[in-house]
Scaffold this motif. Structure first.
Motif, PDB file in Angstrom:
ATOM      1  N   PRO A 124      14.120  62.733   2.797  1.00  0.00           N
ATOM      2  CA  PRO A 124      13.042  62.504   3.767  1.00  0.00           C
ATOM      3  C   PRO A 124      13.583  62.409   5.189  1.00  0.00           C
ATOM      4  N   GLY A 125      13.284  63.403   6.010  1.00  0.00           N
ATOM      5  CA  GLY A 125      13.727  63.388   7.402  1.00  0.00           C
ATOM      6  C   GLY A 125      15.214  63.545   7.594  1.00  0.00           C
ATOM      7  N   ALA A 126      15.931  64.029   6.574  1.00  0.00           N
ATOM      8  CA  ALA A 126      17.393  64.071   6.650  1.00  0.00           C
ATOM      9  C   ALA A 126      17.931  65.440   6.276  1.00  0.00           C
ATOM     10  N   THR A 127      19.076  65.773   6.842  1.00  0.00           N
ATOM     11  CA  THR A 127      19.843  66.949   6.452  1.00  0.00           C
ATOM     12  C   THR A 127      21.283  66.513   6.211  1.00  0.00           C
ATOM     13  N   PHE A 128      21.994  67.254   5.365  1.00  0.00           N
ATOM     14  CA  PHE A 128      23.375  66.919   5.042  1.00  0.00           C
ATOM     15  C   PHE A 128      24.288  68.085   5.398  1.00  0.00           C
ATOM     16  N   GLY A 140      20.588  52.241   6.469  1.00  0.00           N
ATOM     17  CA  GLY A 140      21.937  52.661   6.106  1.00  0.00           C
ATOM     18  C   GLY A 140      22.078  53.133   4.680  1.00  0.00           C
ATOM     19  N   ILE A 141      20.982  53.334   3.961  1.00  0.00           N
ATOM     20  CA  ILE A 141      21.020  53.782   2.567  1.00  0.00           C
ATOM     21  C   ILE A 141      20.804  55.293   2.530  1.00  0.00           C
ATOM     22  N   VAL A 142      21.795  56.006   2.048  1.00  0.00           N
ATOM     23  CA  VAL A 142      21.728  57.464   2.051  1.00  0.00           C
ATOM     24  C   VAL A 142      20.697  57.983   1.068  1.00  0.00           C
ATOM     25  N   ASP A 143      20.531  57.296  -0.065  1.00  0.00           N
ATOM     26  CA  ASP A 143      19.664  57.803  -1.123  1.00  0.00           C
ATOM     27  C   ASP A 143      18.216  57.972  -0.684  1.00  0.00           C
ATOM     28  N   ASN A 144      17.744  57.139   0.237  1.00  0.00           N
ATOM     29  CA  ASN A 144      16.346  57.276   0.670  1.00  0.00           C
ATOM     30  C   ASN A 144      16.229  58.016   1.997  1.00  0.00           C
ATOM     31  N   CYS A 174      28.672  69.312   5.469  1.00  0.00           N
ATOM     32  CA  CYS A 174      30.008  69.024   4.950  1.00  0.00           C
ATOM     33  C   CYS A 174      30.964  68.881   6.124  1.00  0.00           C
ATOM     34  N   ASN A 175      31.539  67.716   6.277  1.00  0.00           N
ATOM     35  CA  ASN A 175      32.430  67.429   7.399  1.00  0.00           C
ATOM     36  C   ASN A 175      33.759  66.901   6.870  1.00  0.00           C
ATOM     37  N   GLU A 176      34.826  67.701   7.055  1.00  0.00           N
ATOM     38  CA  GLU A 176      36.162  67.321   6.579  1.00  0.00           C
ATOM     39  C   GLU A 176      36.157  67.001   5.080  1.00  0.00           C
ATOM     40  N   GLY A 177      35.406  67.799   4.311  1.00  0.00           N
ATOM     41  CA  GLY A 177      35.396  67.636   2.862  1.00  0.00           C
ATOM     42  C   GLY A 177      34.511  66.519   2.362  1.00  0.00           C
ATOM     43  N   ALA A 178      33.686  65.944   3.210  1.00  0.00           N
ATOM     44  CA  ALA A 178      32.789  64.864   2.794  1.00  0.00           C
ATOM     45  C   ALA A 178      31.374  65.155   3.296  1.00  0.00           C
ATOM     46  N   CYS A 179      30.375  64.842   2.469  1.00  0.00           N
ATOM     47  CA  CYS A 179      28.987  65.056   2.852  1.00  0.00           C
ATOM     48  C   CYS A 179      28.549  63.954   3.814  1.00  0.00           C
ATOM     49  N   THR A 180      28.024  64.345   4.954  1.00  0.00           N
ATOM     50  CA  THR A 180      27.511  63.380   5.919  1.00  0.00           C
ATOM     51  C   THR A 180      26.054  63.709   6.226  1.00  0.00           C
ATOM     52  N   MET A 181      25.271  62.675   6.495  1.00  0.00           N
ATOM     53  CA  MET A 181      23.841  62.830   6.708  1.00  0.00           C
ATOM     54  C   MET A 181      23.502  62.717   8.190  1.00  0.00           C
ATOM     55  N   SER A 182      22.546  63.515   8.632  1.00  0.00           N
ATOM     56  CA  SER A 182      22.018  63.395   9.987  1.00  0.00           C
ATOM     57  C   SER A 182      20.497  63.435   9.900  1.00  0.00           C
ATOM     58  N   CYS A 183      19.840  62.758  10.826  1.00  0.00           N
ATOM     59  CA  CYS A 183      18.379  62.654  10.808  1.00  0.00           C
ATOM     60  C   CYS A 183      17.753  63.751  11.661  1.00  0.00           C
ATOM     61  N   THR A 184      16.620  64.257  11.208  1.00  0.00           N
ATOM     62  CA  THR A 184      15.881  65.243  11.970  1.00  0.00           C
ATOM     63  C   THR A 184      15.134  64.557  13.105  1.00  0.00           C
ATOM     64  N   SER A 185      14.581  65.339  14.006  1.00  0.00           N
ATOM     65  CA  SER A 185      13.879  64.790  15.166  1.00  0.00           C
ATOM     66  C   SER A 185      12.732  63.886  14.731  1.00  0.00           C
ATOM     67  N   GLY A 186      12.678  62.694  15.306  1.00  0.00           N
ATOM     68  CA  GLY A 186      11.618  61.744  15.001  1.00  0.00           C
ATOM     69  C   GLY A 186      11.897  60.856  13.812  1.00  0.00           C
ATOM     70  N   ALA A 187      13.044  61.046  13.138  1.00  0.00           N
ATOM     71  CA  ALA A 187      13.391  60.249  11.965  1.00  0.00           C
ATOM     72  C   ALA A 187      14.615  59.385  12.256  1.00  0.00           C
ATOM     73  N   LEU A 188      14.708  58.243  11.563  1.00  0.00           N
ATOM     74  CA  LEU A 188      15.807  57.303  11.761  1.00  0.00           C
ATOM     75  C   LEU A 188      16.289  56.761  10.423  1.00  0.00           C
ATOM     76  N   ASP A 189      17.584  56.540  10.311  1.00  0.00           N
ATOM     77  CA  ASP A 189      18.160  55.859   9.143  1.00  0.00           C
ATOM     78  C   ASP A 189      18.478  54.432   9.554  1.00  0.00           C
ATOM     79  N   CYS A 190      17.530  53.544   9.365  1.00  0.00           N
ATOM     80  CA  CYS A 190      17.690  52.162   9.840  1.00  0.00           C
ATOM     81  C   CYS A 190      18.265  51.227   8.785  1.00  0.00           C
TER      82      CYS A 190
END
Length: 389
Positions: free
Chosen positions: A96-100, A120-124, A102-118
């Protein structure tokens, strides 16, 4: 140790000759070494302290041969979202509102415009929104009780609690000074007729001005350019002589139209540019000014889209003096000169075209091509004869 020679160095050395020794004798000093020396037992130094390098089929660190690989060592597990850190480790999924990525061999998450990860839980994913009163414009920004989180203007870019000075919260921040639907207060719509006894003037209506209804205003596309209200709003403001406002005269070669970027009437276009219409607003042409010599969406003429000719994912379209051309990207190359199959060769990993068309690695040895370079490693002690440097 596995090293990667540049394509140029590879071409020079694959004849298995003592190129460096001959070059050193000619110039009177040792030639440079094009790969880092390894003091371990794998290296094979000669009498002059140089290390002999041979073709290698081993993958350098960060590269692997996966089940779906087309060529040896063609998978970069440090950045491939489908093989992140190893073959088959897929981090291309979204949330939801996230894209992943691959950075240095590890999956990292970033939020799309208007979305926030407040939380800190990647699963949601990015579970909060910037328009939420508990995260208004950012995590931890909480609006006061009864205060709404609103976009601050009609561009829907800035978000904050409440409305800025001069605007009221009318299910959105409204300037009640001259808003005909919110005149002086929310939802206070003006009577456009002005009432049964109000005089009527051409191309005009009664609206809001200075937070009060009953003010004569010109309808869209007209202006009271002579200052005499008795003849109403007599002048068209969608004409070249009065474009958007009285007295705003367009220059030679320009036309009065709605700018697709600002969505306002303006004199379009500057010399050397062409007006390309994309639609209409109340019968008024709407579009933008383009240089048909270089605009890939209007190449040579309005509506000629160069991008429609490209679909292989390995090339990009350009408009070159009004002609649609394509260029290869991301290490791809058009080695057969045919546009029918686009950029058909992957010079990043094809050992038959490593770094460029026709640059061949040692196919007999199974030498790998990584990032457009033929892979080499220090020769074993048992290797004899002329060797690659």
């Amino acid at each position: 140790m596995v090293a990667v020679f540049t394509a140029a160095a590879t071409v020079m050395a694959w004849g298995c000759s003592r190129t460096q020794e001959r070059l050193g004798a000619e110039i009177g000093e040792p030639p440079p070494v094009f790969a880092a020396l390894d003091a371990g037992s794998d290296a094979t130094p000669d009498a002059r302290g140089l290390t002999n390098y041979c073709p290698s089929n081993k993958c350098p660190p960060g590269w692997m041969t996966c089940p779906d690989s087309r060529f040896p060592c063609d998978t970069n597990i440090a950045s491939d979202p489908h093989n992140c850190g190893g073959c088959g480790l897929d981090c291309s999924r979204g949330g939801p509102g996230a894209t992943f990525v691959c950075n240095e061999g590890a999956c990292t998450m970033s939020c799309t415009s208007g979305a926030l990860d407040c939380d800190g839980i990647v699963d949601n994913g990015c579970e909060s929104r910037t328009i939420n009163p508990t995260s208004c414009g950012g995590c931890g920004v909480v609006c006061a009780v009864g205060e709404s989180c609103r976009y601050q203007d009609d561009t829907f870019t800035t978000v904050a609690c409440g409305c800025p000075p001069g605007k009221l919260d009318c299910q959105g921040c409204k300037d009640v000074v001259d808003d005909d639907s919110h005149c002086g207060a929310c939802n206070n719509a003006c009577d456009r007729t002005g009432g049964p006894d109000a005089p009527q003037y051409a191309n005009s209506y009664y609206g809001c001005a200075s937070s009060q209804c009953g003010k004569v205003k010109c309808k869209a596309g007209f202006g009271n350019c002579d200052g005499d209200i008795e003849n109403g709003c007599e002048t068209s403001t969608i004409a070249d002589d009065n474009c958007g406002a009285c007295g705003n005269k367009c220059g030679a070669g320009q036309k009065c139209a709605v700018d697709a970027v600002s969505n306002k009437l303006a004199c379009l276009c500057e010399e050397g540019l062409t007006f390309c219409q994309t639609g209409e607003v109340n019968g008024i042409p709407k579009g933008s000014c383009v240089d048909v010599r270089s605009d890939q969406y209007n190449c040579g003429a309005c509506g000629v889209d160069c991008g429609s000719f490209i679909g292989d994912g390995y090339s990009t379209s350009i408009c070159d003096y009004g002609r649609c051309l394509f260029r290869c990207t991301n290490g791809a190359a058009d080695c057969n000169g045919s546009r029918n199959d686009g950029c058909e060769i992957d010079t990043n990993s094809d050992p038959r075209n490593c770094g460029g068309c026709g640059i061949t690695c040692d196919l007999t040895m199974g030498q790998a091509c990584v990032a457009g370079k033929c892979v080499v490693e220090p020769c074993d002690q048992a290797d004899a004869g002329e060797v690659t440097r």
